[in-house]
Design a protein around this motif. Structure first.
Motif, short mmCIF file in Angstrom:
data_model
loop_
_atom_site.label_atom_id
_atom_site.label_comp_id
_atom_site.label_asym_id
_atom_site.label_seq_id
_atom_site.Cartn_x
_atom_site.Cartn_y
_atom_site.Cartn_z
N THR A 483 -8.75 -6.75 1.91
CA THR A 483 -8.01 -6.13 3.01
C THR A 483 -6.68 -6.86 3.19
O THR A 483 -6.39 -7.83 2.49
CB THR A 483 -8.87 -6.16 4.29
OG1 THR A 483 -8.13 -5.57 5.34
CG2 THR A 483 -9.25 -7.58 4.68
N ASN A 484 -5.85 -6.36 4.09
CA ASN A 484 -4.56 -7.00 4.33
C ASN A 484 -4.14 -6.77 5.78
O ASN A 484 -4.83 -6.08 6.55
CB ASN A 484 -3.52 -6.49 3.33
CG ASN A 484 -3.34 -4.98 3.41
OD1 ASN A 484 -3.40 -4.40 4.50
ND2 ASN A 484 -3.12 -4.35 2.27
N CYS A 485 -2.99 -7.33 6.13
CA CYS A 485 -2.59 -7.31 7.54
C CYS A 485 -2.33 -5.90 8.06
O CYS A 485 -2.61 -5.60 9.22
CB CYS A 485 -1.35 -8.17 7.73
SG CYS A 485 -1.73 -9.91 7.62
N SER A 486 -1.80 -5.01 7.21
CA SER A 486 -1.51 -3.67 7.75
C SER A 486 -2.81 -2.91 8.02
O SER A 486 -2.88 -2.13 8.98
CB SER A 486 -0.58 -2.88 6.83
OG SER A 486 -0.96 -3.03 5.49
N LEU A 487 -3.82 -3.14 7.20
CA LEU A 487 -5.11 -2.50 7.48
C LEU A 487 -5.72 -3.08 8.76
O LEU A 487 -6.31 -2.36 9.56
CB LEU A 487 -6.07 -2.69 6.31
CG LEU A 487 -5.73 -1.92 5.04
CD1 LEU A 487 -6.70 -2.27 3.92
CD2 LEU A 487 -5.75 -0.42 5.30
N CYS A 488 -5.54 -4.39 8.95
CA CYS A 488 -6.04 -5.04 10.16
C CYS A 488 -5.34 -4.47 11.39
O CYS A 488 -6.00 -4.11 12.38
CB CYS A 488 -5.81 -6.56 10.07
SG CYS A 488 -6.05 -7.45 11.63
C1 LIG Z 1 -2.96 -2.95 2.32
O1 LIG Z 1 -4.01 -2.35 1.57
C2 LIG Z 1 -3.91 -0.92 1.48
C3 LIG Z 1 -5.15 -0.42 0.78
O2 LIG Z 1 -5.56 -1.27 -0.20
C4 LIG Z 1 -2.63 -0.55 0.75
O3 LIG Z 1 -2.50 0.86 0.69
C5 LIG Z 1 -1.44 -1.13 1.49
O4 LIG Z 1 -0.24 -0.86 0.79
C6 LIG Z 1 -1.61 -2.63 1.68
N1 LIG Z 1 -0.52 -3.11 2.52
C7 LIG Z 1 0.18 -4.18 2.23
C8 LIG Z 1 1.26 -4.58 3.19
O5 LIG Z 1 -0.06 -4.82 1.22
#
Ligand SMILES: *[C@@H]1O[C@H](CO)[C@@H](O)[C@H](O)[C@H]1NC(C)=O
Ligand SMILES: *[C@@H]1O[C@H](CO)[C@@H](O)[C@H](O)[C@H]1NC(C)=O
Ligand SMILES: *[C@@H]1O[C@H](CO)[C@@H](O)[C@H](O)[C@H]1NC(C)=O
Ligand SMILES: *[C@@H]1O[C@H](CO)[C@@H](O)[C@H](O)[C@H]1NC(C)=O
Ligand SMILES: *[C@@H]1O[C@H](CO)[C@@H](O)[C@H](O)[C@H]1NC(C)=O
Ligand SMILES: *[C@@H]1O[C@H](CO)[C@@H](O)[C@H](O)[C@H]1NC(C)=O
Ligand SMILES: *[C@@H]1O[C@H](CO)[C@@H](O)[C@H](O)[C@H]1NC(C)=O
Ligand SMILES: *[C@@H]1O[C@H](CO)[C@@H](O)[C@H](O)[C@H]1NC(C)=O
Ligand SMILES: *[C@@H]1O[C@H](CO)[C@@H](O)[C@H](O)[C@H]1NC(C)=O
Ligand SMILES: *[C@@H]1O[C@H](CO)[C@@H](O)[C@H](O)[C@H]1NC(C)=O
Ligand SMILES: *[C@@H]1O[C@H](CO)[C@@H](O)[C@H](O)[C@H]1NC(C)=O
Ligand SMILES: *[C@@H]1O[C@H](CO)[C@@H](O)[C@H](O)[C@H]1NC(C)=O
Length: 644
Positions: A483-488
């Motif tokens: 996961t990453n910050c934008s999903l959070c």
């Molecule tokens: C976070 O993860 C999503 C799904 O894996 C992806 O679409 C998105 O671009 C990512 N965001 C960042 C800032 O990496």
């Protein structure tokens, strides 16, 4: 007595004149009866001429001269041809007309020829008996007709090749626009009878109607004010009759309808399948929010924008106690004339409804929404969706109007403490009832802003915490690979909006999944629940029952007793899963003491709230499966965020 030549000439001419007058009245008297009948109708609308005549003749004196000067134009020649005076229909053009009870209006439609290049192909099709099934419909004596079909086919082939003529499908559609109204609506419980459409493709039956030859015509009784019929025929001309049955004396007035014939498709149409219907998003004590299904599956931004710029649907709403649209629910023009609320350009009480396009909800695909306000509380309504243009692009609907199946919905009792808010700036997915108080918040816009500002403030705090997380670091240094910050941030926003803006149901709603809130507070009108009412909802003197989820609500809104659709548990799991463990998000599990008052579980009903949820779904959307093993590690940090 001997008469002089002059006298005898006079006598002869007097006798001749008398005979002539007698002869005149004997031959022409029927027209006076007819003329009386026609007083209020157009002269050309001579339907079941003989039929009417038989019914009315005995009551009229054939020699009553009063009628003579009024209808001098009607001589036997004209009336004799009257049954052939059908009105000609133009391809794709609707014709409006009145028809009195007990009469038939006749029409003819000259089937347009196919362009020359198509002719050969269609003639060949004929040989394969493509038109046979349609023809069989035309008579009740299918067996008898089957026997003669062989012979007829051979004949037809020869004829067809000779005539170089081809079969075409003609779509006939009729909508009832006006119908007789009850003289005393409080006493009449039945609805006026439906019209009947008669169709003949045979030149030997040019006036199809209730007295026409049943073997050469088809009768189509209207359904809820609409009839659709298609016939594939090689004939040049189609003959139509629209028959209005006798109406009991409990009704007065005449029928009015619009008829159209087309070689392209039904000008007026309706469908009974549920899929095209409406979704009830939510209702409160004075309003309801409904929306269509996704208007496209396309993710192409230009295609989506094109739909967002259109408003393909109109809508009608009607209190079910009001019977005025009974018998007309599939007729576009009938609904326009009789529906209580019409969300059309010049519709009735159009101010009670606003419509617009939205991408709210799962999938973020374009939909059209309708918001009705000013409805009566505790009332049942039907909403009927309709479309007049082909702008949705999928099928070639002609301009007459397509009516979809009705959706029913109810408004809440008048406690006045649940109100629909929508169109928020931050929590843009919120469109449902929330705890409210008309004494504190005069209108839904201000109430919506109150909740939205609060959620936005909470988010700003979270945003500051998120800024401490090394979101942009190389993947090996990030808090998670999955996961990453934008999903959070997205998971937090979804959870936050659902938790800070509780979905409200009226206190009287008794579904088990609803959680009673603020039970010890007074309703906006000052009423307080008595011990009996408290016992009935298993009141416990805990903050889960005696207050709202969020103290801000009790402090500023003071809604009084209401029930909450708890947020879905998966919103919390998703948050805990997506955000860094360091942020300390945790979720109670089913069985924990706080779970029952904090989260709900998804079911086929709207038993828990999520962003974009609605009351009626065509199919249950199951929650994405949660991996418990994966989540285990995330449940640290206690319940600090569970209860805001
Ligand atoms: C976070 O993860 C999503 C799904 O894996 C992806 O679409 C998105 O671009 C990512 N965001 C960042 C800032 O990496
Ligand atoms: C319609 O009413 C007339 C008299 O009002 C009557 O003569 C006729 O038989 C009725 N037709 C039907 C189909 O009931
Ligand atoms: C009319 O045509 C459509 C397809 O063009 C067909 O689905 C429908 O069954 C037809 N209806 C009748 C009454 O023949
Ligand atoms: C719209 O499409 C999305 C994605 O396919 C789906 O999840 C959602 O349930 C649909 N919404 C409606 C109202 O049909
Ligand atoms: C509300 O109820 C009144 C009285 O029953 C009725 O006259 C009125 O048409 C109703 N209005 C709506 C919008 O249903
Ligand atoms: C929609 O109607 C317009 C004119 O009314 C027509 O030009 C267009 O081809 C139609 N579109 C479809 C998809 O039937
Ligand atoms: C939503 O609010 C915006 C302004 O914030 C307004 O322009 C728009 O018309 C509103 N939409 C509806 C459907 O009320
Ligand atoms: C709601 O109230 C605010 C402030 O009182 C006012 O500006 C706004 O026009 C009202 N909106 C509606 C839809 O009545
Ligand atoms: C959250 O913070 C980032 C910077 O850290 C900022 O770009 C973003 O606009 C903020 N979002 C909100 C909704 O305040
Ligand atoms: C609930 O408990 C509080 C003290 O804990 C008490 O003051 C209050 O009267 C109680 N309310 C009811 C309705 O029993
Ligand atoms: C609600 O319940 C809590 C916990 O028992 C109690 O402290 C509080 O006084 C109660 N409030 C009211 C208004 O009864
Ligand atoms: C859904 O609602 C209906 C009617 O309110 C109820 O009978 C049924 O038990 C509910 N189903 C669930 C799973 O809650």
């Amino acid at each position: 007595m001997q008469l002089s030549p002059l006298q005898s000439r006079l006598a002869a001419s007097v006798i001749a004149s008398c005979l002539l007058v007698a002869l005149y009245f004997t031959l022409f008297s029927p027209h006076f009866a007819l003329a009386a009948e026609l007083k209020e109708a157009l002269p050309v609308l001579l339907g079941d001429f003989d039929f009417d005549l038989a019914a009315d003749q005995p009551e009229r004196s054939p020699l009553d001269p009063v009628y003579e000067p009024e209808f001098p134009a009607f001589d036997r020649g004209i009336v004799g041809r009257a049954t052939q005076l059908a009105m000609a229909l133009t391809n794709n053009e609707a014709m409006p007309l009145n028809v009195d009870a007990g009469t038939t209006q006749l029409f003819s439609f000259a089937v347009p020829k196919l362009p020359a290049r198509d002719e050969g192909r269609h003639s060949l099709e004929l040989r394969d008996r493509h038109e046979a099934p349609e023809e069989r419909n035309l008579g009740p004596n299918a067996l008898e007709r089957d026997a003669s079909l062989e012979a007829r086919d051979a004949q037809a082939q020869a004829q067809t090749l000779e005539r170089r003529q081809s079969s075409r499908t003609v779509y006939i559609s009729v909508n009832t626009c006006l119908q007789p109204q009850p003289v005393d609506p409080s006493k009449t419980t039945m609805d006026p009878p439906q019209l009947t459409l008669f169709v003949s493709t045979s030149a030997s039956n040019q006036s199809p109607g209730p007295r026409g030859d049943p073997s050469s015509q088809v009768a189509v009784t209207f359904t809820e004010g609409a009839a659709m019929y298609n016939v594939t025929t090689p004939s040049d001309e189609i003959y139509l009759g629209v028959y209005a049955p006798n109406v009991s004396s409990a009704f007065s007035g005449t029928y009015n309808f619009q008829i159209a014939a087309s070689t392209d498709g039904s000008v007026f149409s309706y469908s009974v399948d549920q899929d095209a219907g409406l979704i009830l998003v939510d209702s409160d004590y004075q309003g309801a929010l409904l929306m269509t299904h996704n208007l496209t599956d396309s993710t192409d931004p230009t295609a989506q924008q094109q739909i967002m710029n259109s408003q393909p649907y109109v809508m009608f709403a009607q209190n079910t106690k009001d019977r005025s649209i009974n018998g007309l629910q599939y007729s576009y023009c009938g609904l326009q004339n009789y529906a209580q609320i019409a969300a059309t350009k010049n519709g009735q009480f159009a101010s009670m409804v606003t419509t617009g396009m939205t991408k709210r909800g799962p999938g973020s695909l374009p939909k059209q929404e309708f918001y009705f306000s000013g409805l009566n509380s505790s009332s049942e309504y039907v909403g009927i969706l309709a479309r007049t243009s082909n702008s949705s692009g999928t099928d070639s609907v002609l301009s007459g109007g397509h009516v979809f199946r009705a959706t029913s919905f109810e408004t809440n009792p008048d406690h006045g403490n649940c109100a629909i808010i929508r169109n928020l700036t931050f929590c843009d997915q919120v469109a449902y009832s929330v705890p409210s108080n008309p004494n504190k918040f005069g209108n839904a816009t201000v109430l919506g802003q109150f909740y939205d500002n609060y959620a936005a403030t909470m988010y700003a705090n979270f945003n500051k915490s998120l800024a401490q997380i090394p979101c942009e670091a190389v993947s090996s240094q990030r808090y998670s690979l999955a996961t990453n910050c934008s999903l959070c941030a997205a998971a937090y926003k979804e959870w936050l909006c659902s938790v800070t803006i509780p979905r409200c149901e009226d206190f009287s709603h008794d579904a088990a999944y609803l959680h009673p809130r603020a039970l010890v507070q007074p309703f906006p009108n000052g009423d307080v629940l008595d011990q009996e009412a408290l016992a009935a909802v298993h009141f416990e003197n805990t903050s889960a029952f005696n207050s709202s989820r969020n103290p801000m609500i009790d402090q500023f809104v003071q809604p009084g007793p209401y029930k909450e659709v708890l947020p879905c548990e998966d919103l919390c799991y998703k948050l805990a899963q997506s955000c860094p463990a360091a942020m300390g998000f945790g979720c109670p599990l089913p069985g924990d003491p706080s779970f029952a008052s904090s989260y709900g579980q998804r079911s086929s009903n709207l038993s828990c709230n999520y962003q974009g949820s609605a009351h009626l779904r065509s199919a249950a959307v199951p929650a994405p499966p949660i991996s418990w093993a994966l989540l285990g590690g995330a449940f640290v940090g206690g319940l600090s965020f569970v209860f805001l």
